[in-house]
Write a protein that holds these residues in place. Structure first.
Motif, PDB file in Angstrom:
ATOM      1  N   THR A   1       0.842  -1.201   0.000  1.00 53.97           N
ATOM      2  CA  THR A   1       0.000   0.000   0.000  1.00 53.97           C
ATOM      3  C   THR A   1       0.874   1.248   0.000  1.00 53.97           C
ATOM      4  OG1 THR A   1      -0.120   0.191   2.424  1.00 53.97           O
ATOM      5  CG2 THR A   1      -1.756  -1.232   1.326  1.00 53.97           C
ATOM      6  N   GLY A   2       0.240   2.396  -0.207  1.00 55.34           N
ATOM      7  CA  GLY A   2       0.954   3.662  -0.222  1.00 55.34           C
ATOM      8  C   GLY A   2       1.103   4.274   1.156  1.00 55.34           C
ATOM      9  N   MET A   3       1.249   3.452   2.167  1.00 51.66           N
ATOM     10  CA  MET A   3       1.380   3.907   3.546  1.00 51.66           C
ATOM     11  C   MET A   3       2.838   3.814   3.995  1.00 51.66           C
ATOM     12  SD  MET A   3      -1.798   4.536   4.291  1.00 51.66           S
ATOM     13  CE  MET A   3      -1.963   4.553   6.075  1.00 51.66           C
ATOM     14  N   PRO A   4       3.243   4.549   5.055  1.00 53.46           N
ATOM     15  CA  PRO A   4       4.591   4.362   5.590  1.00 53.46           C
ATOM     16  C   PRO A   4       4.873   2.897   5.921  1.00 53.46           C
ATOM     17  CG  PRO A   4       3.608   6.323   6.548  1.00 53.46           C
ATOM     18  CD  PRO A   4       2.531   5.643   5.753  1.00 53.46           C
ATOM     19  N   PHE A   5       3.861   2.198   6.449  1.00 54.34           N
ATOM     20  CA  PHE A   5       3.995   0.778   6.757  1.00 54.34           C
ATOM     21  C   PHE A   5       4.444   0.007   5.515  1.00 54.34           C
ATOM     22  CE2 PHE A   5       2.559  -2.555   9.808  1.00 54.34           C
ATOM     23  CZ  PHE A   5       2.708  -3.668   9.012  1.00 54.34           C
ATOM     24  N   GLY A   6       3.818   0.302   4.373  1.00 55.15           N
ATOM     25  CA  GLY A   6       4.181  -0.369   3.126  1.00 55.15           C
ATOM     26  C   GLY A   6       5.603  -0.069   2.702  1.00 55.15           C
ATOM     27  N   ALA A   7       6.037   1.194   2.900  1.00 52.33           N
ATOM     28  CA  ALA A   7       7.412   1.567   2.557  1.00 52.33           C
ATOM     29  C   ALA A   7       8.406   0.845   3.452  1.00 52.33           C
ATOM     30  CB  ALA A   7       7.580   3.079   2.686  1.00 52.33           C
ATOM     31  N   TYR A   8       8.094   0.771   4.739  1.00 51.71           N
ATOM     32  CA  TYR A   8       8.972   0.075   5.680  1.00 51.71           C
ATOM     33  C   TYR A   8       9.149  -1.395   5.282  1.00 51.71           C
ATOM     34  CZ  TYR A   8       8.360   3.959   9.050  1.00 51.71           C
ATOM     35  OH  TYR A   8       8.344   5.166   9.689  1.00 51.71           O
ATOM     36  N   VAL A   9       8.062  -2.041   4.929  1.00 52.06           N
ATOM     37  CA  VAL A   9       8.127  -3.455   4.553  1.00 52.06           C
ATOM     38  C   VAL A   9       9.019  -3.634   3.328  1.00 52.06           C
ATOM     39  CG1 VAL A   9       6.802  -5.422   3.682  1.00 52.06           C
ATOM     40  CG2 VAL A   9       5.899  -4.053   5.582  1.00 52.06           C
ATOM     41  N   GLU A  10       8.878  -2.737   2.373  1.00 49.33           N
ATOM     42  CA  GLU A  10       9.696  -2.835   1.165  1.00 49.33           C
ATOM     43  C   GLU A  10      11.179  -2.707   1.501  1.00 49.33           C
ATOM     44  OE1 GLU A  10      10.400  -0.132  -2.754  1.00 49.33           O
ATOM     45  OE2 GLU A  10       8.315  -0.667  -2.310  1.00 49.33           O
ATOM     46  N   LEU A  11      11.522  -1.776   2.386  1.00 51.37           N
ATOM     47  CA  LEU A  11      12.912  -1.600   2.789  1.00 51.37           C
ATOM     48  C   LEU A  11      13.436  -2.838   3.514  1.00 51.37           C
ATOM     49  CD1 LEU A  11      12.804   2.087   4.110  1.00 51.37           C
ATOM     50  CD2 LEU A  11      14.081   1.277   2.113  1.00 51.37           C
ATOM     51  N   ALA A  12      12.619  -3.365   4.416  1.00 47.80           N
ATOM     52  CA  ALA A  12      13.041  -4.532   5.195  1.00 47.80           C
ATOM     53  C   ALA A  12      13.241  -5.757   4.301  1.00 47.80           C
ATOM     54  CB  ALA A  12      12.020  -4.829   6.292  1.00 47.80           C
ATOM     55  N   ARG A  13      12.359  -5.922   3.334  1.00 46.30           N
ATOM     56  CA  ARG A  13      12.495  -7.062   2.412  1.00 46.30           C
ATOM     57  C   ARG A  13      13.769  -6.921   1.578  1.00 46.30           C
ATOM     58  NH1 ARG A  13       8.759 -10.487   3.344  1.00 46.30           N
ATOM     59  NH2 ARG A  13       6.517 -10.036   3.443  1.00 46.30           N
ATOM     60  N   ALA A  14      14.082  -5.700   1.180  1.00 50.30           N
ATOM     61  CA  ALA A  14      15.293  -5.481   0.378  1.00 50.30           C
ATOM     62  C   ALA A  14      16.549  -5.822   1.175  1.00 50.30           C
ATOM     63  CB  ALA A  14      15.351  -4.025  -0.093  1.00 50.30           C
ATOM     64  N   MET A  15      16.467  -5.709   2.503  1.00 47.28           N
ATOM     65  CA  MET A  15      17.593  -6.051   3.368  1.00 47.28           C
ATOM     66  C   MET A  15      17.660  -7.543   3.660  1.00 47.28           C
ATOM     67  SD  MET A  15      17.139  -3.094   6.243  1.00 47.28           S
ATOM     68  CE  MET A  15      18.492  -3.701   7.242  1.00 47.28           C
ATOM     69  N   GLY A  16      16.602  -8.268   3.319  1.00 44.22           N
ATOM     70  CA  GLY A  16      16.534  -9.672   3.661  1.00 44.22           C
ATOM     71  C   GLY A  16      16.248  -9.897   5.130  1.00 44.22           C
ATOM     72  N   ALA A  17      15.644  -8.912   5.772  1.00 48.67           N
ATOM     73  CA  ALA A  17      15.395  -8.982   7.207  1.00 48.67           C
ATOM     74  C   ALA A  17      14.153  -9.818   7.522  1.00 48.67           C
ATOM     75  CB  ALA A  17      15.209  -7.575   7.775  1.00 48.67           C
ATOM     76  N   GLU A  18      14.113 -10.347   8.732  1.00 49.67           N
ATOM     77  CA  GLU A  18      12.893 -10.960   9.257  1.00 49.67           C
ATOM     78  C   GLU A  18      11.976  -9.823   9.706  1.00 49.67           C
ATOM     79  OE1 GLU A  18      11.327 -13.627  13.051  1.00 49.67           O
ATOM     80  OE2 GLU A  18      13.486 -13.521  12.603  1.00 49.67           O
ATOM     81  N   ILE A  19      10.735  -9.848   9.264  1.00 46.16           N
ATOM     82  CA  ILE A  19       9.796  -8.756   9.554  1.00 46.16           C
ATOM     83  C   ILE A  19       8.833  -9.176  10.652  1.00 46.16           C
ATOM     84  CG2 ILE A  19       7.997  -7.288   8.592  1.00 46.16           C
ATOM     85  CD1 ILE A  19       9.349  -7.648   5.848  1.00 46.16           C
ATOM     86  N   VAL A  20       8.742  -8.350  11.690  1.00 46.52           N
ATOM     87  CA  VAL A  20       7.835  -8.586  12.812  1.00 46.52           C
ATOM     88  C   VAL A  20       6.769  -7.497  12.786  1.00 46.52           C
ATOM     89  CG1 VAL A  20       7.642  -8.844  15.309  1.00 46.52           C
ATOM     90  CG2 VAL A  20       9.748  -9.530  14.148  1.00 46.52           C
ATOM     91  N   THR A  21       5.500  -7.889  12.607  1.00 49.20           N
ATOM     92  CA  THR A  21       4.416  -6.903  12.492  1.00 49.20           C
ATOM     93  C   THR A  21       3.360  -7.172  13.569  1.00 49.20           C
ATOM     94  OG1 THR A  21       3.329  -8.297  10.834  1.00 49.20           O
ATOM     95  CG2 THR A  21       4.760  -6.540  10.023  1.00 49.20           C
ATOM     96  N   PRO A  22       3.564  -6.679  14.769  1.00 54.88           N
ATOM     97  CA  PRO A  22       2.634  -6.987  15.859  1.00 54.88           C
ATOM     98  C   PRO A  22       1.252  -6.391  15.690  1.00 54.88           C
ATOM     99  CG  PRO A  22       4.271  -5.380  16.564  1.00 54.88           C
ATOM    100  CD  PRO A  22       4.716  -5.878  15.230  1.00 54.88           C
ATOM    101  N   VAL A  23       1.161  -5.196  15.085  1.00 57.05           N
ATOM    102  CA  VAL A  23      -0.137  -4.543  14.971  1.00 57.05           C
ATOM    103  C   VAL A  23      -0.111  -3.470  13.893  1.00 57.05           C
ATOM    104  CG1 VAL A  23       0.402  -2.815  16.753  1.00 57.05           C
ATOM    105  CG2 VAL A  23      -1.994  -3.383  16.296  1.00 57.05           C
ATOM    106  N   ALA A  24      -1.249  -3.310  13.224  1.00 58.60           N
ATOM    107  CA  ALA A  24      -1.487  -2.164  12.351  1.00 58.60           C
ATOM    108  C   ALA A  24      -2.918  -1.727  12.635  1.00 58.60           C
ATOM    109  CB  ALA A  24      -1.308  -2.526  10.884  1.00 58.60           C
ATOM    110  N   ALA A  25      -3.062  -0.618  13.332  1.00 55.72           N
ATOM    111  CA  ALA A  25      -4.394  -0.180  13.770  1.00 55.72           C
ATOM    112  C   ALA A  25      -4.543   1.323  13.593  1.00 55.72           C
ATOM    113  CB  ALA A  25      -4.633  -0.565  15.229  1.00 55.72           C
ATOM    114  N   GLU A  26      -5.715   1.700  13.095  1.00 53.61           N
ATOM    115  CA  GLU A  26      -6.040   3.112  12.903  1.00 53.61           C
ATOM    116  C   GLU A  26      -7.542   3.270  13.067  1.00 53.61           C
ATOM    117  OE1 GLU A  26      -5.321   6.791   9.744  1.00 53.61           O
ATOM    118  OE2 GLU A  26      -4.888   4.740   9.114  1.00 53.61           O
ATOM    119  N   ALA A  27      -7.956   4.431  13.517  1.00 53.71           N
ATOM    120  CA  ALA A  27      -9.384   4.739  13.596  1.00 53.71           C
ATOM    121  C   ALA A  27      -9.599   6.144  13.078  1.00 53.71           C
ATOM    122  CB  ALA A  27      -9.889   4.622  15.033  1.00 53.71           C
ATOM    123  N   MET A  28     -10.796   6.400  12.557  1.00 54.45           N
ATOM    124  CA  MET A  28     -11.123   7.762  12.168  1.00 54.45           C
ATOM    125  C   MET A  28     -11.041   8.653  13.397  1.00 54.45           C
ATOM    126  SD  MET A  28     -11.536   8.054   8.960  1.00 54.45           S
ATOM    127  CE  MET A  28     -12.267   9.679   8.851  1.00 54.45           C
TER     128      MET A  28
END
Length: 492
Positions: A43-70
């Motif tokens: 997605t076009g979110m900072p979360f999406g950018a972070y994941v792309e960077l981490a994957r490029a590093m070959g890192a193990e990705i830990v995603t405990p939560v993604a939560a937002e409310a209006m």
């Protein structure tokens, strides 16, 4: 390499009567563990950018939560802990870095500084953990946020169409710091200025000037990131208002100098950050003379994207009374009305007491429903995917949704609050907004992401609501004083 990536976001309007409990986060989409990764990767979110960077590093990705409310009133302590604890537990389990997609204006029942409190707790567990943070342009920056991270940045666009880009920018700074290529140092400060959200569009002055200064600063040697926050004036906390943060590569003097330069300009432009009102009847009458549509009519005082109830009928009533034709509205929040329309069925006529279900004690207003008669045109589950430039790829959950056709006006009625920043709010229910003469949007600036390309003109309509731009209606108790425009300050 294990990298923690998490999202925990809420813009809190302390004048709003809407509670930010855990259900409100679930209504938007609260995801845990692998589900967080599935929801936001790509997605076009900072979360999406972070994941792309981490994957490029070959890192193990830990995603405990993604939560937002209006946006709404303060976050309950229970909801806060449901988001914060998985993040803290992931840090306890051992990670090499954290990349956090936060907002910067979260007020909870037990803390006025939701983000600073989270970051402080992370640092207590792992004092040396490298931490990158993205924050919203409407962040009310605090010393606690800055002291407890490695590098911090905010969006440079409103509407926020650069979330992915700033996430990638600050994530890269963090990675370079971990590789020993840079040594981030930060300098921040705030101005005694409580600017109004309606005057913070980055295509407009005065915000455009501050953003230009930030972009120019980032081209200077050694400057890794520069952010001018407009702040969120509807959070009555000590640090609400305009602020600036600068990240440099080991040069504290440079960071201080750039910070002071941008803060001085913000103060110089302070009068331009305050909205000037026009009587509602006068603006609607002006709209009636406009022949080329769509004309965008902004019901900005009832913008749920800043914490409003989204069920104030003042503007809609005036537009109906003045006889404007070929109008579409996005959106009125009224779950009970949707249920009545479901019972009536598509194609049937119905009379509703629409909206006005919520009292607003902070501004001395009670809910006032509007009796309207029309035909049930559409019924949907309210789910669709954003295809425009803001929140790209994110799935929207408006809840059970209906369209009432009064003859002159088609009203989108939703069960979950949702600000209309993407044309999908109409197209998902069968309305083609580009062919309407008028679009009433309960929005301030975010509408531009989806609707600016089709709008032929825009008018702000000063109705009622807890996202009012009339400071005389708001009682501030916690914000630091003196502060402009609540107090008239000398140039010195």
């Amino acid at each position: 390499m294990r990298i923690l990536i998490a999202m925990m976001k809420h813009e809190t309007n302390t004048f709003s009567p809407i509670k930010a409990d855990w259900k409100r986060f679930q209504d938007w989409g609260a995801h845990l563990g692998e589900n967080a990764l599935k929801a936001y990767e790509g997605t076009g979110m900072p979360f999406g950018a972070y994941v792309e960077l981490a994957r490029a590093m070959g890192a193990e990705i830990v995603t405990p939560v993604a939560a937002e409310a209006m946006p709404s009133g303060p976050v309950t302590e229970e909801a806060y802990n449901r988001m914060a604890e998985p993040i803290l537990e992931a840090v306890r389990s051992g990670v090499d870095a954290a990349m956090l997609d936060l907002h910067g204006a979260m007020v909870a029942e037990h803390t006025d500084d939701g983000e600073g409190t989270l970051l402080e707790k992370i640092r207590e567990i792992d004092p040396d953990l490298p931490i990158a943070v993205t924050l919203d342009l409407h962040c009310n920056l605090t010393d606690k946020m800055v002291r407890n991270c490695t590098a911090l940045i905010g969006y440079k666009t409103y509407p926020h169409v650069d979330m992915y880009e700033v996430g990638k920018q600050i994530g890269k700074v963090l990675i370079d710091a971990m590789d020993g290529k840079v040594t981030p140092v930060m300098s921040w400060g705030n101005a005694p200025l409580l600017s109004q959200t309606l005057r913070q569009g980055t295509d407009d002055e005065p915000m455009a000037t501050l953003i230009r200064l930030c972009r120019e600063a980032e081209k200077e040697p050694g400057v890794l990131a520069a952010t001018a926050f407009g702040g969120f004036a509807l959070a009555d906390i000590r640090d609400s208002g305009n602020s600036v943060i600068v990240v440099t590569d080991g040069d504290q003097k440079k960071a201080d100098e750039v910070r002071d330069r941008i803060l001085a300009k913000a103060w110089e432009l302070k009068e331009d950050f305050i909205y000037q009102h026009t009587p509602l009847k006068e603006q609607v009458a002006k709209a009636k003379t406009m022949t080329e549509g769509p004309v965008l009519l902004l019901d900005h005082a009832d913008n749920c994207g800043s914490g409003a109830t989204q069920d104030v009928m003042t503007v809609i009533e005036e537009v109906l009374n003045q006889g404007l034709e070929d109008v579409a509205v996005a959106a009125v929040w009224d779950p009970a009305a949707v249920q009545e329309m479901q019972k009536a069925g598509i194609g049937n006529k119905i009379t509703l007491k629409l909206g006005g279900k919520t009292d607003m004690p902070s501004i001395g207003e009670v809910g006032e429903p509007l009796t309207v008669t029309g035909t049930v045109k559409t019924l949907t589950n309210g789910e669709w995917i954003v295809r425009g430039p803001m929140y790209t790829g994110v799935k929207v959950f408006m809840g059970p949704t209906a369209v009432l056709d009064t003859g002159n006006m088609e009203i989108v009625i939703v069960s979950n609050h949702h600000e209309p920043w993407d044309t999908g709010v109409f197209t998902s229910v069968g309305i083609q907004p580009e062919y309407k003469r008028y679009l009433i949007l309960k929005s301030r600036i975010h509408y531009r992401a989806g609707f600016a390309p089709i709008g032929k003109a825009t008018l702000t309509l000063d109705g009622k609501g807890v996202t009012t731009s009339d400071n005389n209606l708001l009682r501030y108790e916690k914000v630091r004083r003196p502060i402009y425009p609540l107090d008239l300050l000398n140039e010195a």
